[in-house]
Scaffold this active site. Structure first.
Site, short mmCIF file in Angstrom:
data_model
loop_
_atom_site.label_atom_id
_atom_site.label_comp_id
_atom_site.label_asym_id
_atom_site.label_seq_id
_atom_site.Cartn_x
_atom_site.Cartn_y
_atom_site.Cartn_z
N ASP A 10 8.36 54.46 25.91
CA ASP A 10 9.46 53.72 26.52
C ASP A 10 10.44 54.76 27.03
O ASP A 10 10.28 55.96 26.79
CB ASP A 10 10.13 52.81 25.46
CG ASP A 10 11.34 52.07 26.03
OD1 ASP A 10 11.21 51.49 27.12
OD2 ASP A 10 12.42 52.11 25.42
N SER A 11 11.50 54.29 27.69
CA SER A 11 12.52 55.22 28.16
C SER A 11 13.36 55.77 27.00
O SER A 11 14.10 56.73 27.19
CB SER A 11 13.45 54.51 29.15
OG SER A 11 14.13 53.47 28.48
N CYS A 73 7.49 49.26 27.67
CA CYS A 73 8.59 49.32 28.63
C CYS A 73 8.26 48.34 29.75
O CYS A 73 7.26 48.50 30.45
CB CYS A 73 8.71 50.74 29.18
SG CYS A 73 9.95 50.88 30.47
N GLU A 153 21.46 52.70 23.84
CA GLU A 153 21.13 54.13 23.64
C GLU A 153 22.34 54.86 23.06
O GLU A 153 22.19 55.85 22.36
CB GLU A 153 20.68 54.78 24.95
CG GLU A 153 19.28 54.36 25.40
CD GLU A 153 18.14 54.89 24.52
OE1 GLU A 153 18.24 56.01 24.00
OE2 GLU A 153 17.14 54.16 24.34
N CYS A 187 13.14 43.32 28.37
CA CYS A 187 13.37 44.75 28.24
C CYS A 187 13.24 45.00 26.75
O CYS A 187 13.86 44.29 25.94
CB CYS A 187 14.77 45.13 28.73
SG CYS A 187 15.22 46.83 28.30
N HIS A 189 14.42 47.08 24.86
CA HIS A 189 15.64 47.45 24.14
C HIS A 189 16.37 46.21 23.59
O HIS A 189 17.10 46.31 22.60
CB HIS A 189 16.63 48.16 25.08
CG HIS A 189 16.36 49.62 25.28
ND1 HIS A 189 15.34 50.08 26.06
CD2 HIS A 189 17.00 50.71 24.80
CE1 HIS A 189 15.37 51.42 26.06
NE2 HIS A 189 16.37 51.82 25.31
N1 DGL Z 1 13.07 49.40 27.51
C1 DGL Z 1 12.67 49.45 28.87
C2 DGL Z 1 12.20 48.17 29.41
O1 DGL Z 1 11.57 47.42 28.68
C3 DGL Z 1 13.48 50.36 29.78
C4 DGL Z 1 14.93 50.14 29.85
C5 DGL Z 1 15.66 51.19 30.67
O2 DGL Z 1 15.49 52.38 30.40
O3 DGL Z 1 16.38 50.81 31.60
O4 DGL Z 1 12.35 47.86 30.56
#
Ligand code: DGL
Length: 271
Positions: A10-11, A73, A153, A187, A189
Site C-alpha cells: 500500500d502507499s 491499495c 499517516e 481506500c 486507510h
Molecule cells: N490506501 C490506499 C488506497 O486504498 C492509498 C491511499 C493514498 O495513498 O492516497 O487507495
C-alpha cells in the site's frame, strides 16, 4: 503447499487493514508488507505515476520471493492493474475493488451505494464499473476524500480529533444527501478511522472494509493453486517502508494491537 510469503503493499499504513484480516483468517501464512511512505499519498497521483510506483512495489516484492501479491491499495488497483500484472511475471495479483463490490452488493437494500475513496480512485470509475457489473441498477455516489490519508499517516486517528471530524463530516454529507444505505471504504486507510466516519454517517449505514474483503479472494486464489502455507506452523511477518520507519511502526502497532516491529526502510526506486 507453498510456504513462501504473500507480498502485500500500500502507499503506507492502509494495507495493514488487510494484514489484520489476513492474520485473523490465516495465521499460518507468512507475509512481506511494504508501505510506500516516501510516496504517499497515492490518491493525488496520475495514472502513469501510479503505474510506475506500483511497478517498483511489485518488483520489490518479487525480489523477496513472494508467492502472490495482494494489492492492498484501491488507488493502485483502480489505476495500475495492467502494469502490475505485467511486472508480476505470472504471480497471482489480487486487487481490492472487485472484492469490496462483491461484499457491498448483498448488503444494500435500497440499491444506493456510496464509495469513499481517493481522488485517483474516484476519477478512474473503477468502483462504478465493479458495482454495476453486479447490480446494474445501483445508484453509486463516489466521494473523493483527499484530506483523510494525510491525517491518518500523520497519526490523527482519534474520532474526537477536530480536523478528522470536520473531514469526515464533509465527506459524509453527499452520502447522507443521496441516502446511501451502504458505504464502501474504498481506500484501505479509511477503516483506521472507521469510528469518525461512522459517527458522521446516518446510524445503521452498512460499511464495507475493502482490505478485509480482499483477503477472502486472496485465500481462494491460493487454495485454487494448491499454494496455501503450512497450517500447522505460525507465519512470519516482515515489514518494509520507504520513509519514517518509526512512525510507521508506532501507528501500525496502535492500529493492529500487536507489535509492528523490525521495520526496514528501503529505497524503493532501486527496484
Ligand atoms: N490506501 C490506499 C488506497 O486504498 C492509498 C491511499 C493514498 O495513498 O492516497 O487507495
Amino acid at each position: 503447499m507453498d510456504t513462501r510469503p504473500i507480498g502485500i503493499f500500500d502507499s503506507g499504513l492502509g494495507g495493514l487493514t488487510a494484514v489484520g484480516a489476513l492474520v485473523q483468517a490465516a495465521p499460518w501464512e507468512s507475509f512481506v508488507y511494504f508501505g510506500d511512505t516516501a510516496n504517499a499519498p497515492y490518491g493525488d497521483k496520475t495514472r502513469s505515476e501510479l503505474a510506475e510506483l506500483s511497478g517498483h512495489n511489485i518488483r520489490f516484492l518479487r525480489s523477496r520471493h513472494v508467492k502472490a501479491v495482494l494489492v492492498a491499495c484501491n488507488t493502485s488497483t483502480a489505476n495500475a492493474m495492467d502494469a502490475m500484472t505485467g511486472e508480476a511475471r505470472g504471480l497471482p495479483v489480487v486487487g481490492v475493488i472487485r472484492a469490496a463490490a462483491q461484499a457491498a452488493a448483498p448488503l444494500t437494500k435500497t440499491g444506493r451505494i456510496a464509495v469513499l475513496a481517493t481522488a485517483a480512485t474516484v476519477r478512474s470509475g473503477a468502483y462504478e464499473r465493479a458495482i454495476h457489473a453486479l447490480l446494474p441498477e445501483a445508484e453509486v455516489t463516489a466521494v473523493a476524500c483527499p484530506r483523510l490519508v494525510p491525517l491518518i499517516e500523520g497519526g490523527h486517528t482519534d474520532p474526537a480529533d477536530p480536523a478528522l471530524r470536520s473531514a469526515a463530516e464533509e465527506y459524509a454529507a453527499p452520502v447522507r444527501a443521496n441516502r446511501a444505505d451502504t458505504v464502501i471504504l474504498g481506500c484501505t486507510h479509511y477503516p483506521i478511522v472507521r469510528g469518525a466516519i461512522e459517527a458522521a454517517l446516518e446510524p445503521g449505514t452498512a460499511l464495507v472494509d475493502s482490505g478485509a474483503a480482499s483477503v477472502g479472494t486472496l485465500l481462494a486464489a491460493l487454495e485454487a493453486r494448491d499454494a496455501m502455507g503450512d497450517r500447522k506452523s505460525a507465519g512470519t511477518r516482515q515489514f518494509f517502508c520507504s520513509a519514517r520507519r518509526e512512525a510507521f511502526a508506532r501507528h501500525g502497532t496502535a492500529f493492529l494491537g500487536w507489535p509492528v516491529e523490525n521495520v526496514t526502510e528501503i529505497d524503493i526506486r532501486k527496484y
